[in-house]
Design an enzyme around this catalytic site. Structure first.
Site, PDB file in Angstrom:
ATOM      1  N   LYS A  51       0.845  -1.203   0.000  1.00 56.18           N
ATOM      2  CA  LYS A  51       0.000   0.000   0.000  1.00 56.18           C
ATOM      3  C   LYS A  51       0.879   1.252   0.000  1.00 56.18           C
ATOM      4  O   LYS A  51       0.600   2.215  -0.713  1.00 56.18           O
ATOM      5  CB  LYS A  51      -0.950  -0.017   1.210  1.00 56.18           C
ATOM      6  CG  LYS A  51      -2.048  -1.050   1.027  1.00 56.18           C
ATOM      7  CD  LYS A  51      -2.854  -1.343   2.274  1.00 56.18           C
ATOM      8  CE  LYS A  51      -3.768  -2.540   1.993  1.00 56.18           C
ATOM      9  NZ  LYS A  51      -4.505  -3.012   3.159  1.00 56.18           N
ATOM     10  N   GLN A  95      -4.972  -1.838   9.222  1.00 55.24           N
ATOM     11  CA  GLN A  95      -4.760  -3.152   8.608  1.00 55.24           C
ATOM     12  C   GLN A  95      -5.375  -4.236   9.499  1.00 55.24           C
ATOM     13  O   GLN A  95      -5.095  -4.313  10.689  1.00 55.24           O
ATOM     14  CB  GLN A  95      -3.245  -3.393   8.427  1.00 55.24           C
ATOM     15  CG  GLN A  95      -2.896  -4.671   7.698  1.00 55.24           C
ATOM     16  CD  GLN A  95      -3.398  -4.691   6.250  1.00 55.24           C
ATOM     17  OE1 GLN A  95      -3.292  -3.720   5.502  1.00 55.24           O
ATOM     18  NE2 GLN A  95      -3.973  -5.821   5.856  1.00 55.24           N
ATOM     19  N   ASP A 118     -11.348   2.262   3.213  1.00 49.85           N
ATOM     20  CA  ASP A 118     -11.627   0.835   3.017  1.00 49.85           C
ATOM     21  C   ASP A 118     -13.116   0.586   2.738  1.00 49.85           C
ATOM     22  O   ASP A 118     -13.488  -0.490   2.288  1.00 49.85           O
ATOM     23  CB  ASP A 118     -11.236   0.043   4.283  1.00 49.85           C
ATOM     24  CG  ASP A 118      -9.910  -0.696   4.112  1.00 49.85           C
ATOM     25  OD1 ASP A 118      -9.529  -0.956   2.948  1.00 49.85           O
ATOM     26  OD2 ASP A 118      -9.273  -1.022   5.134  1.00 49.85           O
TER      27      ASP A 118
END
Ligand code: NAP
Length: 278
Positions: A51, A95, A118
């Site tokens: 990422k 995460q 997200d």
């Protein structure tokens, strides 16, 4: 049969975003993403590293927060709240999975919906369901891009999604509905899965079982999308679909690796840019 090249399509998207970011910077707006990792799970470290690399490529500023395994829920929430009110941060990503002392749902809800790149916050999930603009979960959003950029017509087609997880199956089904497909969602309690799948013009498989789907699930000429990622006994990557068996019966198919996988990060970058534009 045409192989849908997720590597190439994700690269196109990242190149488009790179240009967009340059334009935003000329207007004095710099997209930035805060990535929080708790603990040092090796798979999570690889995802976080990828990422950061994608951010660097697109010109998005990334801030890395590496917290120790024993971090408490309150400490993590406190960091998220600080980032929620920091105007220089557009996107916040925690995460997953998190260590067991931290409740993931609570953390997802702590992130400001306006920075939830997200797309997991219930407010963004609700917006997706009622057709309002919000952040969409990256993997299903990436699959829509794969289909559209490969010239697959979705409207009016029969689509079967196998899997109903909150991050893949459910948002996938809603996005296909938004694109005017006739959608069926199959899961572990579905009766006669083969017959259900054989009806599908577009079959999207997010079942989490290596090579589960064989040619006898496929309608001749169907479009087949494989979301699964597994490592077999020889450490080679494979998906939920038995590619060798299935591919010759399809009109379009995604390989593993190089299909859906690279799209997830490209769409995360897209959400970071949208976070600035919103
Ligand atoms: P998940 O949460 O484990 O969900 C699996 C779904 O498959 C569940 O809804 C389950 O039904 C259903 N299922 C399981 N066995 C079944 C069976 N025999 N017949 C029919 N349905 C069955 O998995 P996920 O998070 O959605 O992920 C799915 C796969 O995609 C995994 O391999 C994961 O690694 C991969 N993935 C890839 C990416 C990417 O970027 N490429 C991103 C996310 C996930 P129930 O609901 O009834 O249990």
């Amino acid at each position: 049969m045409q192989i849908i090249d997720g590597k190439k399509i994700s690269q196109e998207i990242k190149d488009e975003l790179k240009e967009k970011v340059e334009r935003l910077k000329q207007q004095g707006k710099e997209p930035s993403l805060a990535v929080i990792q708790v603990g040092s799970d090796p798979a999570s470290s690889v995802y976080v590293g990828n990422k950061k690399k994608a951010c660097a490529y697109c010109g998005i500023r990334s801030l890395a927060y590496e917290l120790p395994e024993e971090t408490t829920e309150q400490e993590l929430v406190a960091l998220i709240e600080t980032l929620n009110t920091d105007d220089t941060v557009n996107g916040i990503l925690v995460q997953l999975p998190l260590p067991k002392q931290i409740n993931e749902d609570k953390i997802i809800r702590a992130i400001s919906p306006q920075k939830d790149v997200d797309g997991f916050h219930p407010e963004n999930v609700g917006k997706l369901v009622i057709g309002e603009k919000g952040f969409v979960s990256c993997t299903p959003a990436g699959i829509i891009q794969l289909l559209k950029r490969s010239g697959v017509d979705i409207a009016g087609k029969r689509c079967v999604v196998i899997g109903r997880s909150n991050i893949v199956g459910k948002p996938m089904a809603i996005l296909m509905l938004r694109e005017n497909a006739t959608v069926t969602v199959a899961h572990s309690r579905t009766q006669d899965l083969k017959a259900v799948c054989k009806e599908a013009d577009i079959l999207i498989v997010a079942i989490g079982k290596p090579k589960f789907i064989t040619a006898d699930y496929i309608k001749e000429g169907a479009v087949v999308i494989d979301v699964g990622i597994h490592r077999n006994e020889n450490k080679k990557l494979c998906g939920d679909i038995d590619y060798e068996d299935v591919a010759k019966h399809t009109s379009f198919i995604t390989p593993v690796p190089g299909g859906v996988g690279p799209m997830t990060i490209a769409m995360l970058m897209n959400n970071c840019v949208e976070a600035v534009e919103m």
